[in-house]
Design a protein around this motif. Structure first.
Motif, PDB file in Angstrom:
ATOM      1  N   GLY A 109      26.206  41.579  37.138  1.00 24.26           N
ATOM      2  CA  GLY A 109      25.448  42.462  38.024  1.00 24.26           C
ATOM      3  C   GLY A 109      25.995  43.866  38.024  1.00 24.26           C
ATOM      4  O   GLY A 109      26.798  44.248  37.161  1.00 24.26           O
ATOM      5  N   ASP A 111      26.527  47.289  41.200  1.00 23.03           N
ATOM      6  CA  ASP A 111      26.318  47.702  42.587  1.00 23.03           C
ATOM      7  C   ASP A 111      26.401  49.219  42.687  1.00 23.03           C
ATOM      8  O   ASP A 111      27.477  49.797  42.547  1.00 23.03           O
ATOM      9  N   ASN A 157      22.413  42.469  49.833  1.00 25.89           N
ATOM     10  CA  ASN A 157      22.286  42.684  48.389  1.00 25.89           C
ATOM     11  C   ASN A 157      22.275  41.368  47.630  1.00 25.89           C
ATOM     12  O   ASN A 157      21.410  41.112  46.786  1.00 25.89           O
ATOM     13  N   ILE A 161      19.095  39.683  45.595  1.00 29.28           N
ATOM     14  CA  ILE A 161      19.257  39.647  44.138  1.00 29.28           C
ATOM     15  C   ILE A 161      19.217  38.209  43.624  1.00 29.28           C
ATOM     16  O   ILE A 161      18.517  37.894  42.649  1.00 29.28           O
ATOM     17  N   PRO A 168      19.345  43.758  40.106  1.00 27.85           N
ATOM     18  CA  PRO A 168      20.500  44.371  40.791  1.00 27.85           C
ATOM     19  C   PRO A 168      20.453  45.883  40.862  1.00 27.85           C
ATOM     20  O   PRO A 168      20.801  46.472  41.888  1.00 27.85           O
ATOM     21  N   THR A 172      20.379  47.461  44.667  1.00 27.17           N
ATOM     22  CA  THR A 172      21.524  48.249  45.135  1.00 27.17           C
ATOM     23  C   THR A 172      21.170  49.728  45.248  1.00 27.17           C
ATOM     24  O   THR A 172      21.757  50.451  46.062  1.00 27.17           O
ATOM     25  N   TYR A 262      28.621  39.705  45.691  1.00 32.07           N
ATOM     26  CA  TYR A 262      28.193  40.912  46.397  1.00 32.07           C
ATOM     27  C   TYR A 262      28.793  40.982  47.797  1.00 32.07           C
ATOM     28  O   TYR A 262      29.063  42.082  48.305  1.00 32.07           O
TER      29      TYR A 262
END
Length: 364
Positions: A109, A111, A157, A161, A168, A172, A262
């Motif tokens: 992923g 962020d 998040n 997701i 992602p 984010t 996350y």
């Protein structure tokens, strides 16, 4: 008749040892063993260089080169204990967030909201209501609020997701806008001063002459390394990032694990917000601006693949130190931020090229 033929009277094979040279097999065996040992040492060395040591060697060389430039241009102003402490203080907040980002990227992923989550956590922890409650009870309330806000943002998040199948990058990015906007609404775009003396006394203290935020960065780094390399959680993170479908078939709950990643980075953002409060004694909606870019850059040049499945905490820590050292070198030489940004880009390229060259040399 040859002297090596079978004796018809006794029907026994001749004694070959009496005729052949007994030294030859021994010499050949020794040569084979030596060759095997040398080959084994070479294979172990190649494996070591193609692993974490090889990937981090380029980063270490880049860091040493920056330090050499600092000594050459700034002299004793750079080569001092105070400057080293300043570098570590500057690296601490970005470093804590980068550790969390490393786990998220290894898990496949990314962020983009970490900077905004830091800002929201710092603002929420310094509101009048929160600080009043902290003064009436204990300053630990501010710590709980910051961690809770960060963890909650990470949970949102992760759930959307993993279970909502939102990309992602998009999720984010939406959290970045929402968290930053909420921080501005709560603070009314004003800087909130920390008035709780107990909080300031604890978080601004030194541990054996080392600032507490530097100690926290070190503890988070060690904890992150242990979590990634010595636990089931770390192995599952690598598996999920390498191949989510294979991880699912192996019995890993991919959706739940993604959510946990996350939440982890969200909690570390809350911790980074507390470190911001310790360093500036303020909560602000501007805290953490562009922090996500610094964290991602440190993680990537540290050897973590953006596609997931491989990464190293040690590399991330060195990457953070590279950027913080570079910033101090430019400050000491009175260089502007634009020149510093260009140098950061060059450092990323050089570090990656060095890693690739060392990897090719080790495989050859």
């Amino acid at each position: 008749m040859s002297e090596h033929s079978t004796d018809p009277g006794t029907n026994r094979a001749p004694d070959l040892g009496a005729v052949e040279n007994p030294v030859a097999p021994t010499t050949g065996t020794i040569q084979v063993e030596r060759t095997a040992a040398e080959s084994g040492r070479t294979s172990r060395g190649a494996g070591l260089m193609s692993g974490a040591v090889g990937r981090n060697s380029g980063l270490v060389l880049a860091l040493l080169a920056i330090c050499a430039v600092g000594v050459a241009t700034a002299g004793d102003r750079f080569a001092s204990i105070d400057t080293m402490v300043t570098i570590l203080r500057l690296a601490s907040i970005v470093g804590v967030v980068s550790i969390g980002m490393t786990f998220v990227i290894i898990g496949g992923g990314i962020d983009l909201s970490v900077g905004a989550i830091v800002a929201l956590s710092s603002v929420w922890a310094t509101t009048f209501a929160t600080q009043t409650m902290a003064e009436d009870t204990h300053w630990i309330v501010m710590v709980f609020v910051a961690l809770a806000v960060g963890g909650a943002c990470g949970l949102v998040n992760g759930v959307l997701i993993a279970y909502g199948n939102v990309v992602p990058f998009i999720m984010t990015l939406a959290m970045l806008a929402a968290a930053r906007g909420l921080a501005e609404i709560i603070s009314e775009r004003r800087t909130q001063i920390v008035n709780v003396e107990g909080f300031k006394d604890f978080w601004t203290a030194d541990v054996v002459g080392v600032p507490l935020i530097v100690v926290i960065f070190a503890l988070v780094s060690v904890g992150g390394w242990l979590l990634l390399n010595r636990t089931t959680f770390g192995r599952r993170t690598l598996a999920v990032g390498g191949s989510p479908e294979a991880a699912r078939l192996a019995g890993i709950n991919v959706k739940r694990h993604t959510t946990m990643l996350y939440v982890l980075v969200g909690l570390l953002c809350g911790l980074a917000a507390l470190m911001f409060l310790a360093r500036t004694s303020t909560g602000s909606s501007t805290h953490g601006t562009l922090l996500e870019l610094d964290a991602i850059a440190a993680v990537v040049i540290g050897g973590t693949l953006l596609t997931g499945g491989r990464g190293t905490i040690v590399g991330t820590v060195i990457g953070v130190l590279i950027f913080s050292t570079l910033s101090i070198v430019f400050v000491l030489n009175n260089q502007d931020s634009s020149t510093q940004a260009v140098a950061k880009g060059l450092i990323i390229v050089v570090a990656v090229l060095l890693q690739q060259r060392l990897a090719r040399r080790s495989t050859s």
